[in-house]
Design an enzyme around this catalytic site. Structure first.
Site, PDB file in Angstrom:
ATOM      1  N   ARG A  11     -19.927  11.509   3.235  1.00 40.92           N
ATOM      2  CA  ARG A  11     -18.469  11.410   3.206  1.00 40.92           C
ATOM      3  C   ARG A  11     -18.004  10.287   4.125  1.00 40.92           C
ATOM      4  NH1 ARG A  11     -13.955  11.256   6.420  1.00 40.92           N
ATOM      5  NH2 ARG A  11     -14.915  12.822   7.783  1.00 40.92           N
ATOM      6  N   HIS A 206     -17.824   8.537  17.134  1.00 37.54           N
ATOM      7  CA  HIS A 206     -18.159   7.220  16.594  1.00 37.54           C
ATOM      8  C   HIS A 206     -18.773   6.371  17.703  1.00 37.54           C
ATOM      9  CE1 HIS A 206     -16.063   7.261  12.551  1.00 37.54           C
ATOM     10  NE2 HIS A 206     -15.707   8.409  13.082  1.00 37.54           N
ATOM     11  N   CYS A 237     -13.458   4.924   9.984  1.00 39.76           N
ATOM     12  CA  CYS A 237     -12.240   5.408   9.335  1.00 39.76           C
ATOM     13  C   CYS A 237     -11.433   4.240   8.775  1.00 39.76           C
ATOM     14  CB  CYS A 237     -11.388   6.198  10.343  1.00 39.76           C
ATOM     15  SG  CYS A 237      -9.818   6.771   9.681  1.00 39.76           S
TER      16      CYS A 237
END
Length: 300
Positions: A11, A206, A237
């Site tokens: 994802r 991250h 993102c």
């Protein structure tokens, strides 16, 4: 001691990749991650395909991987429409996302935080029995538009969200990768103390500035035992300018192995999956363990 790794590359890792990854290849990645010992895998999201075209086949990936023994297939949903589509496709584990930062929430889901919180309350009230919920609080540490997010704001957001339902897993998300270990340790301690016994916790990091693994270690020492990671260090993102990949699953697995913490993951098999993912057209891989282990093998 045991840590749970949630594989999010199918994802979070695939969503910023431009060239469409064929459905069969996505299914193969999920199958191989499962074979490497990963049992919680975020296989995609039910978002507007115009916004994230790479994940337009999530329903098909979910259907084709349902046969994998013990697989806990998690899907991200941003709103009530996404929830309806996910349930229709057979999803039983939903990850709803809302941002602590007002600016990021408007960028990410095109509405204010209050509207997202109301939507969340209506969604969890109407879910069928047996559907599990992960509540991802994006920008728990830093916002790409507003900078550092104050801990009191995070706690206040969680007060409102957990008033709707407490038996969920809350993911504290370092969306930009600008968190530092002290900040992670401090916020996790405050969250666990304030909501003691009311919910479960996860950390989503991250590696934009090279602190992803250090932040995972800080969250672990503060009391979190569930960690999102992406094989190959893929990710980023699309609605957080400058954010790069998730902390690499193989790096997290290697660190925990060295610390004597069980994960149930076969590192060698995982590294093979990560190497394939890193080579995907359009991918921007990260992490260190793949290269380190390849160097050791080449030298031996």
């Amino acid at each position: 001691m045991r840590a749970t790794l949630v594989e999010v590359a199918p994802r979070d890792g695939f969503q910023p990749i431009g060239p469409f990854i064929p459905t069969e290849e996505k299914v193969a990645f999920v199958e191989d991650a499962h074979a490497a010992g990963l049992r919680r895998i975020e296989i995609g999201s039910f978002v507007n395909p115009k916004a994230v075209p790479q994940l337009r086949d999530t329903g098909e990936v979910l259907r084709r991987t349902a046969r994998l023994d013990g697989l806990d297939a998690q899907v991200l949903v941003p709103n009530a429409r996404g929830v309806a589509l996910a349930l229709e496709a057979g999803a039983r584990h939903l990850a709803y996302v809302v941002s602590a930062s007002e600016a990021h929430n408007r960028s990410n889901v095109r509405r204010d935080v209050a509207a997202s919180v109301r939507d969340y309350g209506e969604i969890v009230a109407g879910l069928p029995a047996g559907v599990k919920v992960r509540l991802n609080l994006a920008t728990s540490f830093d916002c790409p538009f507003d900078g550092r997010v104050e801990e009191d704001l995070v706690l206040s957001r969680l007060d409102g969200l957990l008033a709707h339902r407490e038996d969920v897993e809350v993911g504290l998300c370092d969306t930009t990768g600008r968190a530092d270990p002290n900040h992670v340790f401090s916020l996790v301690l405050k969250c666990l103390a304030r909501f003691e016994g009311r919910t479960r916790w996860a950390f989503h990091g991250h590696d934009t500035y090279g602190l992803g693994l250090a932040n995972v270690a800080a969250a672990w020492r503060a009391g979190i035992a569930v960690f999102d990671a992406a094989f190959g260090g893929l990710g980023g993102c699309p609605f957080a300018p400058g954010a790069t990949g998730n902390v690499a699953t193989e790096d997290v697995a290697w660190m925990f192995r060295r610390m004597g913490v069980a994960t149930g993951v076969g590192l060698e098999a995982l590294v093979a999956v990560a190497a394939r993912a890193a080579a995907l057209p359009g991918a921007a891989p990260g992490g260190r363990v793949r290269a380190a282990l390849a160097g050791i093998c080449a030298a031996s």
